[in-house]
Write an enzyme that holds these catalytic residues in place. Structure first.
Site, PDB file in Angstrom:
ATOM      1  N   PRO A  24       0.845  -1.196   0.000  1.00  0.00           N
ATOM      2  CA  PRO A  24       0.000   0.000   0.000  1.00  0.00           C
ATOM      3  C   PRO A  24       0.879   1.245   0.000  1.00  0.00           C
ATOM      4  O   PRO A  24       1.923   1.276   0.656  1.00  0.00           O
ATOM      5  CB  PRO A  24      -0.796  -0.112   1.306  1.00  0.00           C
ATOM      6  CG  PRO A  24       0.013  -1.032   2.164  1.00  0.00           C
ATOM      7  CD  PRO A  24       0.730  -1.970   1.245  1.00  0.00           C
ATOM      8  N   LYS A  25       0.486   2.259  -0.756  1.00  0.00           N
ATOM      9  CA  LYS A  25       1.229   3.526  -0.768  1.00  0.00           C
ATOM     10  C   LYS A  25       0.762   4.372   0.407  1.00  0.00           C
ATOM     11  O   LYS A  25      -0.415   4.709   0.514  1.00  0.00           O
ATOM     12  CB  LYS A  25       1.010   4.269  -2.091  1.00  0.00           C
ATOM     13  CG  LYS A  25       1.970   5.440  -2.280  1.00  0.00           C
ATOM     14  CD  LYS A  25       1.820   6.055  -3.656  1.00  0.00           C
ATOM     15  CE  LYS A  25       2.921   7.085  -3.914  1.00  0.00           C
ATOM     16  NZ  LYS A  25       2.990   8.120  -2.880  1.00  0.00           N
ATOM     17  N   ILE A  26       1.683   4.715   1.289  1.00  0.00           N
ATOM     18  CA  ILE A  26       1.343   5.462   2.501  1.00  0.00           C
ATOM     19  C   ILE A  26       1.227   6.948   2.162  1.00  0.00           C
ATOM     20  O   ILE A  26       2.121   7.530   1.546  1.00  0.00           O
ATOM     21  CB  ILE A  26       2.410   5.243   3.591  1.00  0.00           C
ATOM     22  CG1 ILE A  26       2.648   3.741   3.828  1.00  0.00           C
ATOM     23  CG2 ILE A  26       2.005   5.941   4.879  1.00  0.00           C
ATOM     24  CD1 ILE A  26       1.428   2.970   4.249  1.00  0.00           C
ATOM     25  N   GLY A 172      -2.984   4.594  -3.023  1.00  0.00           N
ATOM     26  CA  GLY A 172      -2.574   3.780  -4.159  1.00  0.00           C
ATOM     27  C   GLY A 172      -1.698   2.628  -3.712  1.00  0.00           C
ATOM     28  O   GLY A 172      -1.685   2.242  -2.535  1.00  0.00           O
TER      29      GLY A 172
END
Length: 291
Positions: A24-26, A172
């Protein structure tokens, strides 16, 4: 010590590939964490020292790692109700400079350092190792406190992860080749981000006199009025700009030192990261004119 971070390329669509892991994009800001001889320094991706902004991460209020270490990750401020990092809260923490302000925010907006890579550990430079080897080393390192976490990942199934991310309205995903070494100096196609964009239709209400920028507004849902929503700085190519300036002159209604204002007659479609709390477009990118 500062190490220049590895930069991501952009993938237009989600993808699955057994040669990749997917994270997961933080939704925070990139942070290089350096602990050398029990002294911690925190750096942004552009080598700006932000150590004092994060007492819960910089060793002031917590124990340290067992050995010297350099880590790559993101500062996050997680909403306890959703479990999702809130970017505006992260920016409030980052922009705080006064000691009393920082102390107060540490209590009201606690930050977490979410780690996704280890670059050096116990005197060894790990950047030439394959990603999965670095991940294995990272998984064995004890974390100093609950203010630290490690980003989870899955193998191969990028599209399935993206579907979950989209359902949760998160930023994202990032796909990384399992055999990738840690490269700097350019964007590497071995690490690719896929942004969960939102979309909106806007009215162009003005433009900058100097560098490029289009002021935009959006319609209020409950009435016919429009309200300011930000400025487009990205996405428009020379053809789009030429088309705009060829038709905008008759629509001019005023100007000031920085902007020329126009009637809201030109509409456009934009993509953006999300809406801010104040109702502004976050990082809008021009897509096309609406005719």
């Amino acid at each position: 010590m500062f190490i220049e971070p590895m930069l991501l390329a952009t993938a237009k669509t989600p993808f699955s590939d057994l040669h990749y892991i997917f994270e997961p994009k933080i939704d925070g800001h990139r942070l290089i964490y350096s602990q050398q001889k029990d002294t911690v320094r925190l750096y942004t991706r552009n080598n700006n020292d932000c150590t004092r902004q994060y007492p819960e991460i910089n060793g002031t209020t917590n124990v340290l790692f067992p050995h010297d270490i350099v880590l790559d990750g993101e500062v996050a401020c997680v909403d306890p109700a959703t479990g999702i990092s809130d970017f505006e809260s992260v920016m409030i923490r980052f922009q705080a400079k006064k000691a009393d302000k920082i102390t107060g925010l540490t209590a009201t907006l606690p930050s977490t350092f979410v780690i996704f890579d280890v670059l050096q550990y116990n005197g060894k430079d790990l950047r030439a190792l394959r990603l999965m080897e670095r991940k294995e080393i990272l998984s064995t390192i004890p974390l100093p406190s609950s203010s630290f976490g490690i980003v989870p990942f899955i193998e191969g199934a990028g599209e399935a992860l993206y579907t979950q991310i989209k359902e949760r309205n998160m930023e994202g995903i990032v796909g990384k080749r399992k055999d990738s070494v840690y490269e700097t100096g350019r964007r590497s196609d071995k690490w690719r981000k896929v942004i969960n964009w939102s979309y909106s239709e806007v009215f162009i209400t003005g433009y900058r006199k100097e560098e490029f920028g289009w002021l935009v507004a959006v319609s209020e849902s409950h009435n016919a009025k429009i309200r300011p929503a930000g400025i487009i700085e990205l996405g428009a190519n020379p053809t789009h700009k030429k088309a705009f300036y060829n038709v905008v002159k008759p629509l001019i209604i005023g100007e000031d030192r920085n902007f020329v204002y126009v009637e809201p007659r030109i509409r456009a479609r934009v993509k953006m990261r999300n809406w801010t709390r104040s109702g502004m477009l976050r990082s809008p990118v021009f897509i096309e004119f609406i005719v």
